[in-house]
Design a protein around this motif. Sequence first.
Motif, PDB file in Angstrom:
ATOM      1  N   LEU A  24     -10.102 -15.160   7.083  1.00  0.00           N
ATOM      2  CA  LEU A  24      -8.817 -14.485   7.281  1.00  0.00           C
ATOM      3  C   LEU A  24      -7.939 -14.601   6.048  1.00  0.00           C
ATOM      4  O   LEU A  24      -7.295 -13.651   5.632  1.00  0.00           O
ATOM      5  CB  LEU A  24      -8.084 -15.091   8.476  1.00  0.00           C
ATOM      6  N   ARG A  25      -7.925 -15.825   5.477  1.00  0.00           N
ATOM      7  CA  ARG A  25      -7.102 -16.048   4.295  1.00  0.00           C
ATOM      8  C   ARG A  25      -7.631 -15.228   3.122  1.00  0.00           C
ATOM      9  O   ARG A  25      -6.882 -14.612   2.383  1.00  0.00           O
ATOM     10  CB  ARG A  25      -7.088 -17.533   3.946  1.00  0.00           C
ATOM     11  N   LEU A  26      -8.957 -15.232   2.997  1.00  0.00           N
ATOM     12  CA  LEU A  26      -9.585 -14.468   1.917  1.00  0.00           C
ATOM     13  C   LEU A  26      -9.235 -12.983   2.047  1.00  0.00           C
ATOM     14  O   LEU A  26      -8.929 -12.311   1.062  1.00  0.00           O
ATOM     15  CB  LEU A  26     -11.102 -14.661   1.966  1.00  0.00           C
ATOM     16  N   GLU A  27      -9.266 -12.502   3.301  1.00  0.00           N
ATOM     17  CA  GLU A  27      -8.950 -11.090   3.532  1.00  0.00           C
ATOM     18  C   GLU A  27      -7.507 -10.783   3.118  1.00  0.00           C
ATOM     19  O   GLU A  27      -7.246  -9.793   2.441  1.00  0.00           O
ATOM     20  CB  GLU A  27      -9.191 -10.728   5.000  1.00  0.00           C
ATOM     21  N   GLY A  28      -6.595 -11.679   3.532  1.00  0.00           N
ATOM     22  CA  GLY A  28      -5.192 -11.505   3.155  1.00  0.00           C
ATOM     23  C   GLY A  28      -5.009 -11.537   1.643  1.00  0.00           C
ATOM     24  O   GLY A  28      -4.341 -10.680   1.057  1.00  0.00           O
ATOM     25  N   ASP A  29      -5.679 -12.528   1.019  1.00  0.00           N
ATOM     26  CA  ASP A  29      -5.595 -12.668  -0.442  1.00  0.00           C
ATOM     27  C   ASP A  29      -6.179 -11.451  -1.146  1.00  0.00           C
ATOM     28  O   ASP A  29      -5.693 -11.040  -2.197  1.00  0.00           O
ATOM     29  CB  ASP A  29      -6.348 -13.925  -0.903  1.00  0.00           C
ATOM     30  N   LEU A  30      -7.243 -10.893  -0.557  1.00  0.00           N
ATOM     31  CA  LEU A  30      -7.880  -9.712  -1.163  1.00  0.00           C
ATOM     32  C   LEU A  30      -6.925  -8.526  -1.180  1.00  0.00           C
ATOM     33  O   LEU A  30      -6.879  -7.763  -2.141  1.00  0.00           O
ATOM     34  CB  LEU A  30      -9.140  -9.333  -0.383  1.00  0.00           C
ATOM     35  N   ARG A  31      -6.170  -8.386  -0.067  1.00  0.00           N
ATOM     36  CA  ARG A  31      -5.187  -7.288  -0.006  1.00  0.00           C
ATOM     37  C   ARG A  31      -4.150  -7.444  -1.120  1.00  0.00           C
ATOM     38  O   ARG A  31      -3.796  -6.483  -1.795  1.00  0.00           O
ATOM     39  CB  ARG A  31      -4.494  -7.254   1.357  1.00  0.00           C
ATOM     40  N   THR A  32      -3.685  -8.673  -1.302  1.00  0.00           N
ATOM     41  CA  THR A  32      -2.736  -8.942  -2.392  1.00  0.00           C
ATOM     42  C   THR A  32      -3.383  -8.652  -3.745  1.00  0.00           C
ATOM     43  O   THR A  32      -2.775  -8.061  -4.634  1.00  0.00           O
ATOM     44  CB  THR A  32      -2.300 -10.428  -2.369  1.00  0.00           C
ATOM     45  N   ALA A  33      -4.641  -9.095  -3.866  1.00  0.00           N
ATOM     46  CA  ALA A  33      -5.358  -8.934  -5.140  1.00  0.00           C
ATOM     47  C   ALA A  33      -5.451  -7.458  -5.535  1.00  0.00           C
ATOM     48  O   ALA A  33      -5.320  -7.116  -6.707  1.00  0.00           O
ATOM     49  CB  ALA A  33      -6.754  -9.529  -5.030  1.00  0.00           C
ATOM     50  N   ILE A  34      -5.660  -6.605  -4.527  1.00  0.00           N
ATOM     51  CA  ILE A  34      -5.738  -5.169  -4.810  1.00  0.00           C
ATOM     52  C   ILE A  34      -4.374  -4.661  -5.259  1.00  0.00           C
ATOM     53  O   ILE A  34      -4.246  -3.975  -6.270  1.00  0.00           O
ATOM     54  CB  ILE A  34      -6.247  -4.395  -3.576  1.00  0.00           C
ATOM     55  N   ALA A  35      -3.342  -5.065  -4.513  1.00  0.00           N
ATOM     56  CA  ALA A  35      -1.985  -4.619  -4.835  1.00  0.00           C
ATOM     57  C   ALA A  35      -1.563  -5.085  -6.229  1.00  0.00           C
ATOM     58  O   ALA A  35      -0.899  -4.367  -6.962  1.00  0.00           O
ATOM     59  CB  ALA A  35      -1.010  -5.122  -3.783  1.00  0.00           C
ATOM     60  N   GLN A  36      -1.962  -6.319  -6.584  1.00  0.00           N
ATOM     61  CA  GLN A  36      -1.510  -6.879  -7.862  1.00  0.00           C
ATOM     62  C   GLN A  36      -2.555  -6.787  -8.964  1.00  0.00           C
ATOM     63  O   GLN A  36      -2.370  -7.338 -10.047  1.00  0.00           O
ATOM     64  CB  GLN A  36      -1.114  -8.347  -7.656  1.00  0.00           C
ATOM     65  N   ASN A  37      -3.653  -6.105  -8.664  1.00  0.00           N
ATOM     66  CA  ASN A  37      -4.726  -5.917  -9.635  1.00  0.00           C
ATOM     67  C   ASN A  37      -5.186  -7.223 -10.293  1.00  0.00           C
ATOM     68  O   ASN A  37      -5.073  -7.410 -11.501  1.00  0.00           O
ATOM     69  CB  ASN A  37      -4.307  -4.891 -10.697  1.00  0.00           C
ATOM     70  N   GLU A  38      -5.732  -8.110  -9.458  1.00  0.00           N
ATOM     71  CA  GLU A  38      -6.232  -9.384  -9.963  1.00  0.00           C
ATOM     72  C   GLU A  38      -7.713  -9.328 -10.359  1.00  0.00           C
ATOM     73  O   GLU A  38      -8.341 -10.365 -10.558  1.00  0.00           O
ATOM     74  CB  GLU A  38      -6.022 -10.481  -8.904  1.00  0.00           C
ATOM     75  N   PHE A  39      -8.263  -8.137 -10.448  1.00  0.00           N
ATOM     76  CA  PHE A  39      -9.692  -8.021 -10.769  1.00  0.00           C
ATOM     77  C   PHE A  39      -9.908  -7.799 -12.260  1.00  0.00           C
ATOM     78  O   PHE A  39      -9.049  -7.274 -12.956  1.00  0.00           O
ATOM     79  CB  PHE A  39     -10.321  -6.885  -9.969  1.00  0.00           C
ATOM     80  N   ALA A  40     -11.073  -8.214 -12.707  1.00  0.00           N
ATOM     81  CA  ALA A  40     -11.461  -7.959 -14.093  1.00  0.00           C
ATOM     82  C   ALA A  40     -12.931  -7.592 -14.106  1.00  0.00           C
ATOM     83  O   ALA A  40     -13.700  -8.028 -13.248  1.00  0.00           O
ATOM     84  CB  ALA A  40     -11.234  -9.213 -14.935  1.00  0.00           C
ATOM     85  N   LEU A  41     -13.320  -6.788 -15.069  1.00  0.00           N
ATOM     86  CA  LEU A  41     -14.743  -6.495 -15.233  1.00  0.00           C
ATOM     87  C   LEU A  41     -15.285  -7.310 -16.393  1.00  0.00           C
ATOM     88  O   LEU A  41     -14.666  -7.397 -17.447  1.00  0.00           O
ATOM     89  CB  LEU A  41     -14.972  -5.004 -15.499  1.00  0.00           C
ATOM     90  N   PHE A  42     -16.454  -7.915 -16.150  1.00  0.00           N
ATOM     91  CA  PHE A  42     -17.230  -8.532 -17.216  1.00  0.00           C
ATOM     92  C   PHE A  42     -18.388  -7.586 -17.499  1.00  0.00           C
ATOM     93  O   PHE A  42     -18.764  -6.790 -16.636  1.00  0.00           O
ATOM     94  CB  PHE A  42     -17.751  -9.915 -16.777  1.00  0.00           C
ATOM     95  N   TYR A  43     -18.929  -7.681 -18.704  1.00  0.00           N
ATOM     96  CA  TYR A  43     -20.018  -6.777 -19.080  1.00  0.00           C
ATOM     97  C   TYR A  43     -21.194  -7.581 -19.602  1.00  0.00           C
ATOM     98  O   TYR A  43     -21.028  -8.515 -20.391  1.00  0.00           O
ATOM     99  CB  TYR A  43     -19.533  -5.801 -20.159  1.00  0.00           C
ATOM    100  N   GLN A  44     -22.406  -7.209 -19.140  1.00  0.00           N
ATOM    101  CA  GLN A  44     -23.619  -7.886 -19.623  1.00  0.00           C
ATOM    102  C   GLN A  44     -24.549  -6.867 -20.284  1.00  0.00           C
ATOM    103  O   GLN A  44     -24.812  -5.803 -19.720  1.00  0.00           O
ATOM    104  CB  GLN A  44     -24.346  -8.577 -18.461  1.00  0.00           C
ATOM    105  N   PRO A  45     -25.054  -7.193 -21.488  1.00  0.00           N
ATOM    106  CA  PRO A  45     -25.926  -6.261 -22.209  1.00  0.00           C
ATOM    107  C   PRO A  45     -27.262  -6.009 -21.505  1.00  0.00           C
ATOM    108  O   PRO A  45     -27.843  -6.917 -20.905  1.00  0.00           O
ATOM    109  CB  PRO A  45     -26.182  -6.969 -23.546  1.00  0.00           C
TER     110      PRO A  45
END
Length: 281
Positions: A24-45
């Motif tokens: 439940l907490r993860l779900e709530g945090d995920l919603r915030t993460a989307i709103a605040q753009n807490e994601f990053a992309l890493f790249y592998q060759p």
Amino acid sequence: AKAAGYGSYLVFDQTMREKAQYRLRLEGDLRTAIAQNEFALFYQPIVSLESGKLEGLEALVRWEHPERGMISPDDFIPVAEETGLISAIGEWCLNEACRQFAEWKQTFGDDAPGFMHVNVSRRQLLDPKLTHTVRQVIEKHEIPPKQLHLEVTESLIMEDQKTFIPILKELRKIGIKVDMDDFGTGHSSLSCLHEFPLDVLKIDRSFVVNAKHVRDYAALLQAILTLADNLELQVVAEGITDTEQLILLQALGCEYGQGYLFSEPRLATEIQTLFGAHIDW
Ligand code: C2E
Ligand code: CA
Ligand code: CA
Ligand code: CA
């Protein structure tokens, strides 16, 4: 015995509750993460095993949680998938990978990687708007369709071939490439591989890890590579971590590889230092 049974039931109950609360907490945090753009992309060759040239990149998402630090996709993608939040995250990943790819083409010209690979999950694939979204994104960033690969796991395709095969066909009609990810873990038989609308087989790292110890795995790898060659599929071997594995795969004629031996997944600013140079091992 009765007391022990009761006790273990309590423990079980508590773990269940903790899990539910954590989720439940993860779900709530995920919603915030989307709103605040807490994601990053890493790249592998993705590297040519013959020349060492960096041919493509796979985009891998990370969640930079403000308190808990970096969270791995294996931990949050399943929750995002269950809750439907994957739609927003997946679309962000697709757009960001394409935006970055286009920027690199501008900046590095011929030294930029030739292909960008993006993972798609079950719910994204089932979204009737996916084809439209993909088309919009590649048009917006002016990316030639054949330079975008979407990766779909073998186990997902095998789960419901009747549903997924037509969807993959639709996607390939735009001109983009479709990769079968984690190949060898999803119980498809080699004999039905020709029925799947595919461009690339990504061989799961369990084969690569075992091939040098277990002769059966090397033989299986050989069979997969021969078949892929006949079906005109390109092959990427995943999870290459040492030169012994590399030498074996080269001897078997595997064209491309990916793994810590070449590079871990890294931030855009770090991975771009590898462009143009041939990767040493
Ligand atoms: P995957 O698509 O099979 O990605 C390869 C995973 O193997 C990555 O883990 C990568 O860091 C790891 N890896 C690469 N080389 C090596 C190696 O030599 N040894 C070992 N032990 N591991 C290696 P990561 O980044 O934690 O991603 C895990 C999974 O999460 C991915 O597996 C993919 O299924 C999923 N995922 C990642 N990014 C996305 C995304 O943007 N969208 C979706 N839907 N799923 C994603
Ligand atoms: Ca993948
Ligand atoms: Ca994989
Ligand atoms: Ca995997």
